[in-house]
Design an enzyme around this catalytic site. Structure first.
Site, mmCIF file in Angstrom:
data_model
loop_
_atom_site.group_PDB
_atom_site.id
_atom_site.type_symbol
_atom_site.label_atom_id
_atom_site.label_comp_id
_atom_site.label_asym_id
_atom_site.label_seq_id
_atom_site.Cartn_x
_atom_site.Cartn_y
_atom_site.Cartn_z
ATOM 1 N N ASP A 1 0.865 -1.183 0.000
ATOM 2 C CA ASP A 1 0.000 0.000 0.000
ATOM 3 C C ASP A 1 0.904 1.236 0.000
ATOM 4 O O ASP A 1 1.563 1.539 1.005
ATOM 5 C CB ASP A 1 -0.897 -0.035 1.244
ATOM 6 C CG ASP A 1 -1.865 1.136 1.278
ATOM 7 O OD1 ASP A 1 -1.644 2.120 0.538
ATOM 8 O OD2 ASP A 1 -2.840 1.068 2.043
ATOM 9 N N TYR B 1 -10.114 15.066 -8.990
ATOM 10 C CA TYR B 1 -9.106 14.172 -9.584
ATOM 11 C C TYR B 1 -8.065 15.014 -10.361
ATOM 12 O O TYR B 1 -6.862 14.799 -10.238
ATOM 13 C CB TYR B 1 -9.830 13.180 -10.497
ATOM 14 C CG TYR B 1 -8.968 12.308 -11.361
ATOM 15 C CD1 TYR B 1 -8.260 11.227 -10.840
ATOM 16 C CD2 TYR B 1 -8.885 12.544 -12.734
ATOM 17 C CE1 TYR B 1 -7.487 10.409 -11.656
ATOM 18 C CE2 TYR B 1 -8.129 11.732 -13.557
ATOM 19 C CZ TYR B 1 -7.426 10.667 -13.014
ATOM 20 O OH TYR B 1 -6.668 9.860 -13.832
ATOM 21 N N GLY C 1 -10.902 6.047 -11.340
ATOM 22 C CA GLY C 1 -11.937 5.327 -12.070
ATOM 23 C C GLY C 1 -12.568 6.252 -13.088
ATOM 24 O O GLY C 1 -12.042 7.342 -13.354
ATOM 25 N N ASN D 1 -8.246 9.752 -22.315
ATOM 26 C CA ASN D 1 -8.909 8.481 -21.955
ATOM 27 C C ASN D 1 -8.217 7.323 -22.650
ATOM 28 O O ASN D 1 -7.992 7.367 -23.852
ATOM 29 C CB ASN D 1 -10.353 8.484 -22.463
ATOM 30 C CG ASN D 1 -11.213 9.388 -21.662
ATOM 31 O OD1 ASN D 1 -11.620 9.046 -20.570
ATOM 32 N ND2 ASN D 1 -11.470 10.563 -22.194
ATOM 33 N N LYS E 1 -3.990 15.671 -9.575
ATOM 34 C CA LYS E 1 -2.952 15.420 -10.593
ATOM 35 C C LYS E 1 -2.073 16.667 -10.766
ATOM 36 O O LYS E 1 -0.854 16.573 -10.867
ATOM 37 C CB LYS E 1 -3.585 15.061 -11.942
ATOM 38 C CG LYS E 1 -4.230 13.683 -12.000
ATOM 39 C CD LYS E 1 -3.203 12.576 -11.949
ATOM 40 C CE LYS E 1 -3.798 11.200 -12.188
ATOM 41 N NZ LYS E 1 -2.914 10.114 -11.774
ATOM 42 N N LYS F 1 -14.139 3.006 -17.208
ATOM 43 C CA LYS F 1 -14.241 4.253 -17.969
ATOM 44 C C LYS F 1 -15.172 4.021 -19.160
ATOM 45 O O LYS F 1 -15.548 2.881 -19.454
ATOM 46 C CB LYS F 1 -12.854 4.697 -18.417
ATOM 47 C CG LYS F 1 -11.898 4.780 -17.227
ATOM 48 C CD LYS F 1 -10.743 5.661 -17.503
ATOM 49 C CE LYS F 1 -11.086 7.067 -17.103
ATOM 50 N NZ LYS F 1 -10.026 8.020 -17.377
ATOM 51 N N ALA F 2 -15.514 5.126 -19.851
ATOM 52 C CA ALA F 2 -16.578 5.072 -20.868
ATOM 53 C C ALA F 2 -16.390 3.973 -21.926
ATOM 54 O O ALA F 2 -17.344 3.220 -22.174
ATOM 55 C CB ALA F 2 -16.721 6.441 -21.525
HETATM 56 P P1 NAD Z 1 -6.062 1.492 -12.688
HETATM 57 O O1 NAD Z 1 -7.031 1.821 -11.608
HETATM 58 O O2 NAD Z 1 -6.322 0.279 -13.511
HETATM 59 O O3 NAD Z 1 -4.596 1.398 -12.093
HETATM 60 C C1 NAD Z 1 -4.177 2.089 -10.947
HETATM 61 C C2 NAD Z 1 -3.617 1.073 -9.981
HETATM 62 O O4 NAD Z 1 -3.154 1.759 -8.808
HETATM 63 C C3 NAD Z 1 -4.643 0.044 -9.531
HETATM 64 O O5 NAD Z 1 -4.242 -1.262 -9.860
HETATM 65 C C4 NAD Z 1 -4.722 0.245 -8.036
HETATM 66 O O6 NAD Z 1 -4.918 -0.953 -7.300
HETATM 67 C C5 NAD Z 1 -3.376 0.867 -7.733
HETATM 68 N N1 NAD Z 1 -3.411 1.540 -6.434
HETATM 69 C C6 NAD Z 1 -4.394 2.340 -5.944
HETATM 70 N N2 NAD Z 1 -4.114 2.700 -4.687
HETATM 71 C C7 NAD Z 1 -2.921 2.127 -4.375
HETATM 72 C C8 NAD Z 1 -2.128 2.119 -3.214
HETATM 73 N N3 NAD Z 1 -2.508 2.794 -2.120
HETATM 74 N N4 NAD Z 1 -0.971 1.438 -3.225
HETATM 75 C C9 NAD Z 1 -0.594 0.733 -4.326
HETATM 76 N N5 NAD Z 1 -1.300 0.699 -5.458
HETATM 77 C C10 NAD Z 1 -2.474 1.372 -5.487
HETATM 78 O O7 NAD Z 1 -5.959 2.782 -13.605
HETATM 79 P P2 NAD Z 1 -5.243 2.992 -15.015
HETATM 80 O O8 NAD Z 1 -6.305 3.279 -15.991
HETATM 81 O O9 NAD Z 1 -4.284 1.913 -15.286
HETATM 82 O O10 NAD Z 1 -4.455 4.345 -14.716
HETATM 83 C C11 NAD Z 1 -3.073 4.383 -14.434
HETATM 84 C C12 NAD Z 1 -2.659 5.824 -14.203
HETATM 85 O O11 NAD Z 1 -2.969 6.604 -15.344
HETATM 86 C C13 NAD Z 1 -3.378 6.465 -13.015
HETATM 87 O O12 NAD Z 1 -2.476 7.314 -12.346
HETATM 88 C C14 NAD Z 1 -4.458 7.283 -13.692
HETATM 89 O O13 NAD Z 1 -4.864 8.373 -12.898
HETATM 90 C C15 NAD Z 1 -3.770 7.717 -14.971
HETATM 91 N N6 NAD Z 1 -4.721 8.044 -16.042
HETATM 92 C C16 NAD Z 1 -5.481 7.044 -16.591
HETATM 93 C C17 NAD Z 1 -6.381 7.369 -17.612
HETATM 94 C C18 NAD Z 1 -7.238 6.310 -18.267
HETATM 95 O O14 NAD Z 1 -8.004 6.643 -19.175
HETATM 96 N N7 NAD Z 1 -7.162 5.053 -17.875
HETATM 97 C C19 NAD Z 1 -6.502 8.696 -18.066
HETATM 98 C C20 NAD Z 1 -5.716 9.670 -17.467
HETATM 99 C C21 NAD Z 1 -4.808 9.341 -16.473
#
Ligand code: NAD
Length: 318
Positions: A50, A147, A79, A176, A151, A190-191
């Protein structure tokens, strides 16, 4: 052999990034609070930690000898729109703690290169047809949701540590992102994944519910393009934030129509009340184009690669 740490390796983009780094010949340690559901053995080593706890961040960064050559920080409490609007305090608390500790320790422990995954949610709402917004126009800041504020704050933490400690910081603002092995149900999806699931769940001729009036404009970046962009930015000289996004902008209704076309189903869209987020997006990709990146996969091609995977999850879940 170069050593990389991927935080958030149990998640969607982090999981794909681990596979990319393995292909590039890295030794990879993955960190997450949960295991990767579909590819649990992709990294050389995977630690369940964590990262809101400082000592765990230290464990994540500690090697038998030397330091990681590259740290990719993608862990976040995140999310889709449903989650972002209902979990403001969790996002502000949990993701900020992860970034505060990870940036501080990476800098103090001598990590040479640090990547931070930011989001286009740092930008203000835009009107349809507005000219492209460049990275520097995120300031003065007016993100639409907490969110985005988290960031932006974490981008600034990383940049302050770069100024103080000389750690090379690279920041990408993701549009996205979608593809297989991403969250597809449960409230954090996501969408694109949500629309694939909804279309997979209905019969031909069925009704698909869409939050809002369906006119919000977005672009969607396929996950292989995203991880290629992350890798390129990490190895570039680009300081400051860099947008990564496919330049194909569509409305949410057009996204649903694309999914239905790929699924071979005729569906009817029903607009219902729900969180929508900003009305429009239009970002400049000139910075990332300057290092030779371009999205290779358009929306229909990406949905063709994603829909069968989501459809399979829906069938397995019944
Ligand atoms: P995701 O939720 O699949 O991955 C994030 C991971 O972080 C998860 O597996 C979660 O368990 C882990 N996590 C959360 N809290 C934690 C903690 N306390 N300790 C350890 N691990 C922890 O999301 P994603 O879509 O893979 O996104 C990855 C990154 O990209 C994130 O920082 C997100 O904000 C950023 N992002 C994603 C999108 C998108 O469209 N998916 C868009 C913009 C930015």
């Amino acid at each position: 052999m170069k050593k990389a740490l991927v935080c958030g390796a149990g998640g969607f983009i982090g999981g794909h990034l681990v596979k990319k780094l393995k292909k590039e010949g890295y030794w990879v340690r993955g960190i997450d609070i949960k295991n990767h559901e579909w590819s649990p053995d992709a990294a050389d080593e995977f630690l369940l930690l964590d990262l809101r706890i400082e000592e765990n961040c230290r464990k994540a960064l500690t090697l038998g000898s030397g330091t990681f050559d590259e740290v990719y920080q993608l862990a976040a409490d995140m999310g889709g729109m449903g989650f972002i609007h209902s979990a403001e305090t969790e996002i502000m608390h949990n993701s900020a703690l992860i970034n505060i500790y990870m940036t501080d320790l990476a800098a103090q422990m001598g990590v040479p290169r640090y990547f931070f995954s930011s989001s286009v949610c740092v930008y203000r709402d835009m009107k349809p047809g507005e000219p492209e917004m460049e990275e520097k126009e995120a300031i003065p800041a007016h993100p639409d949701n907490e969110y985005g504020w988290e960031k932006l704050y974490s981008e600034r933490i990383a940049q302050a540590y770069e100024r103080r400690y000389g750690i090379q910081v690279r920041i990408a603002r993701f549009q996205n992102c979608y593809g297989p092995e991403g969250t597809w149900m449960g409230g954090r999806e996501k969408a694109p994944a949500a629309m694939c699931r909804k279309v997979a769940e209905v019969q031909d001729g069925g009704i698909v519910e869409v939050w809002g009036d369906g006119s919000a404009i977005r672009s969607y970046t396929y996950v292989s393009d995203m991880v290629d962009g992350i890798f390129l930015i990490m190895h570039s000289d680009l300081h400051g934030a860099v947008n990564i996004g496919c330049p194909q902008y569509v409305t949410v209704d057009e996204l649903v129509d694309t999914v239905a076309k790929v699924a071979g189903k005729k569906i009817k869209i029903k607009h219902v009340q729900g969180p929508v987020g900003v009305q429009s997006r239009n970002f400049s990709n000139e910075r990332i184009y300057s290092i030779g990146w371009k999205a290779k996969i358009n929306l229909e091609e990406g949905i063709k690669l994603t829909y069968p995977w989501v459809e399979k999850q829906v069938k397995n879940h019944r």
